[in-house]
Design an enzyme around this catalytic site. Sequence first.
Site, PDB file in Angstrom:
ATOM      1  N   GLU A 170       0.817  -1.195   0.000  1.00  0.00           N
ATOM      2  CA  GLU A 170       0.000   0.000   0.000  1.00  0.00           C
ATOM      3  C   GLU A 170       0.862   1.262   0.000  1.00  0.00           C
ATOM      4  OE1 GLU A 170      -4.029   0.147   2.263  1.00  0.00           O
ATOM      5  OE2 GLU A 170      -2.409   0.508   3.629  1.00  0.00           O
ATOM      6  N   PRO A 181      -8.631   5.389   2.622  1.00  0.00           N
ATOM      7  CA  PRO A 181      -8.565   4.023   3.145  1.00  0.00           C
ATOM      8  C   PRO A 181      -8.848   2.964   2.078  1.00  0.00           C
ATOM      9  CG  PRO A 181      -9.955   5.392   4.526  1.00  0.00           C
ATOM     10  CD  PRO A 181      -9.594   6.216   3.349  1.00  0.00           C
ATOM     11  N   ARG A 182      -8.443   1.742   2.411  1.00  0.00           N
ATOM     12  CA  ARG A 182      -8.499   0.655   1.443  1.00  0.00           C
ATOM     13  C   ARG A 182      -9.867   0.449   0.809  1.00  0.00           C
ATOM     14  NH1 ARG A 182      -4.856  -4.016   4.467  1.00  0.00           N
ATOM     15  NH2 ARG A 182      -2.884  -2.928   4.204  1.00  0.00           N
ATOM     16  N   ASP A 183     -10.902   0.400   1.662  1.00  0.00           N
ATOM     17  CA  ASP A 183     -12.217   0.087   1.099  1.00  0.00           C
ATOM     18  C   ASP A 183     -12.654   1.154   0.110  1.00  0.00           C
ATOM     19  OD1 ASP A 183     -12.271   1.722   3.332  1.00  0.00           O
ATOM     20  OD2 ASP A 183     -14.263   1.097   3.996  1.00  0.00           O
TER      21      ASP A 183
END
EC number: 1.3.5.1
Lengths: 250, 221, 640
Positions: C287, C331-333
């Site tokens: 990431e 964020p990831r989502d």
Amino acid sequence: MMKIHLKIWRQKNSQSKGGFKEYTLDDVHQEMSFLEMLDMLNIKLVKKAERPVEFDHDCREGICGQCGVMINGIAHGPLKNTTTCQLHMRSFNDGDTIYVEPFKASAFPLVRDLKINRSSLDNIISSGGYVSVDTGQAPEANTIPIANEIAEAAFDSAACIGCGACVASCKNSSAALFTSAKITQLELLPQGQKETRKRVVAMVNQMEEEGFGHCTNTEACEVECPEDISVLNIARMNYEYNKSKILRNK
Amino acid sequence: MLYVKNALTRKNLMALTGLFLSFFLIIHLFGNLQLLLPEEEAKLQYNWYSHLLAGNIVVKVIAIVLYICILLHTIDAIYLSLKSKKANGPRYAIDKRGRASKWYSRNMMFLGSIIFLFLIIHFKDFWYHFKFGQLPVDKNGNKDLYTLVIAAFDQLWYVILYVIAIIALGYHLLHGVFSAHRTLGLYHPLYSKIVKFLGMAYAIIMTMGYIAIPIFIYLNR
Amino acid sequence: MENHLNAKIPEGPLSEKWSNYKKEAKLVSPNNRKKLEVIVVGTGLAGASAAASLAEMGYNVKSFCFQDSPRRAHSVAAQGGVNAAKNYKNDGDSVYRMFYDTLKGGDFRSREANTYRLAECSANLIDQATAQGVPFAREYSGYLRNRSFGGVQVSRTFYARGQTGQQLLLGSYQALMRQVNTGKVNLYARHEMLDLVLIEGKAKGIIARNLDTGKMERHGAHAVVLASGGFGKIYYLSTLAMGCNASAIWRAHRKGAFMANPSWTQIHPTCLPQSGEYQSKLTLMSESLRNDGRIWVPRDKNDTRKANDIPEEERDYYLERKYPAFGNLAPRDIASRSAKEQIDEGKGVGVLKNAVYLDFSRALKEYGKDIIEERYGNLFTMYKKITGIDAYLEPMKISPAAHFSMGGLWVDYELMTTIHGLFAIGEANFSDHGANRLGANSLLQACVDGYFVLPYTLQNFLADEIKNPKTDIHHPEFDKAEEAVKNQLEEFLATKGNKTAEEFHKLLGSELYDKCGLSRSREGLEKAIENIRELRKEFKENLIVPGDASEVNSELEKAGRVADYMEIAELMCIDALQREESCGAHFRTEYQTEEGEAKRDDARFSYSSAWEWNKNPATPILNKETLIFESVTPSVRSYK
């Protein structure tokens, strides 16, 4: 699309006799990984109700160390610092013949086809490749500072993925690189130093007991190691071993 | 018992005996270089030197150590080769592992065998004659080994045999000297590099030196 | 009727719950420990650390893994790091702060007390791993180095280059092997658990198949611990290892253990895209790339030009446009969902039009190649190894891929499932991450469960087992379980159809990714359930597995795993359907704000769903664990 001829080692178990079996794949894609090419072959075989080629693999991103075969006579194939799972078919040409054999060594008994048993490497770790600290005993982590370059050097040795390519590439089937990398990592760190003497003797003896050969410093292991572990680890193991033998207490 | 069977200990022995033999080669070369002096001088000088070596008690002890070293080095080599064979088990049908290492590092046993065969001939032709044979004496009363040596190097086939053996020795040393240091535990990256370089220089000098003598003699006669 | 579950959370204020628990927990004296046996399934961070810790205490442990060595468990592949509230940076970190970040990251759908305990034990893990010889990154002074990670404002992530998971796992693997050496752990590598054995309602053992010989084995114990990891591999294309599976937890579920929040799967935004039908897995790229890389797609649909030929004004840097505050570091989502939107609109790039660009050209211009190489060199090399493309010259192509299962077996505060004597730890349970896991928390949870929680809670359970003798593996329940497992394998072999397990898996995976992946809708989920049932029917009739069960047979292994996936897939859809809100990784298209953000419904859905097996995958029973927040008030996550 490429046409690939495969000659794959098939062997039912360690007792039976093995040999190459020929297969031809017409629709191999350049972007496929080597193992995906084997997957494709296996699907074809299974659909014909034939036994697929058994081979070791798991993470398929070069870190678990479970994959590993001899490709055209070289451990993990032609690319440097690359595991079998990260080798892609673009490294081959249309019409190539590829020979695939399992890693071979007395300490790596064959399970089936390309699958082997490498528990001998686990046994070496089990004999002493650890710091004897129980859960709960650890002091505050920053109590003992470790110089950046020492930590980095320890990491270089600790990066071993335990695939066994060093053994397969060695003319004597020696596990010296594998064993010495762990010994060096733990010797470099103050947490592991206390036990070095005991550890090095135990691990070297275990390596012998498992039936691995000796090291003759051809350095082939370093060249074929996917993680680029240095042969100087072996020299360090020898040093620590000799030191512990000469300085032993009784 | 494991201690003796242990490959690492065996390798240490191999390294130490090898290094001693390598050291001896330097002394031997200095002796041999006397053959390159003008003929009359060379003869007296060389025979005197041979006599000195034969008579001295210290040298005698060293000689015994030398014989033991050769023997141990050989026995170890055989032991380890057998062990390697056992560890290898079944071999690869297609084997391209050679790309990762030097050919001579993989064939130390083969090179060593050539050297060993040569040693037998070498001992028989010179050492045995000198020790037990009937040799004429020179004007200083020393056994005339010089004439024997010169006569031998007068024959082309002998020179060729000698050169081949020395080349085998050269490659053996090229890997052996550096490998011995690694076996004994030289792990420092810089010093290890230096030793590798010095080992290479040593192997080249020895090879050149030993080869030069018979060729020089053959061409000058 | 709805059943409510009791999580057995200890009394007292949040920060004292764990110490209160430990105060009260029962103990087993060292003498008695050697009379007790524990089975641990899985040798990843959770399994290995638990097995090693229990053996050190004196229990007899049997440790199982399907890989050929415990060191290969998939924890090994974690790259980024591990969080701990050490506050070495003096930047305001604390146990409470870490607890709150984790809870918020999980969109307030995790159990407060568990999450707090995770933060509370985090510091111990760093101490333990350091003592084991894990070569964490260090400052030049020799002290431990930290870096920051997504979703938080402090630097609390410890790391060992890009291989933190590998190094932590080797630490616990070595601790495990040390106990193998002492004889306190019996190691069974290349063994797969195929069933759980219950005697009088208590977990008393397992049926395992030796994958090298095909032999069925019975193993009895006083308690069984499942540490078998997550089941993201159900999507087929995922960042998980080929062998990762749900069989252990699913078979336990079928014997009575509840499955909690099964539909919550984290889809990681920066993975390498699929390049063809043959593809077997998707590789994760750290990431951290999003710190300097800019994500974009062509402004117009179906743009076939090469990336470098598309002028600046015709590129859409959609994350920077939609989330100006967090930009590419959303964020990831959110990052994953946005990528999917673009791809669905037809703006995807690459051969299969399934990726977005991750562009370093600005960073390269700004800092120079040397700096970028120093920061991400290994990732660029990995990218080139896999794709053959030099990312210094053209943008990377990335796409989202299934990564982590927040859901898993329901466990109480003691990590015990609804089956007495069956525990679940690590990713196999559901407890700490809520609806979305924060980066660098997965390694932590696995380790904390194994090293610092289970040894106390399991002991509390085992204290009552001292009087019980060794489990008799000839008990009729073992006969029954073994028989059932054998029959299942025989069925697979006897079907003799013409589709391989892998082909079924691929079909199931794409169905699930499409309809129960990044975004879900009632319509899609209902359709998915229908299709999954069809597929399951076809699997029964048309599977082909060559060979037999009495030898190495990887096709047979796959068939068993896919059979379980076929059932879980339906449960995942049912779970997603039931939850009529959007939270964390669970995004229901019907429940979003006007700006397209997740819309949580705390009034109706502030609970964990815990599903109970009811003889048929189509009719599970919903149980609820209501989430009670004593210390925090759930707020709306905003990253604008």
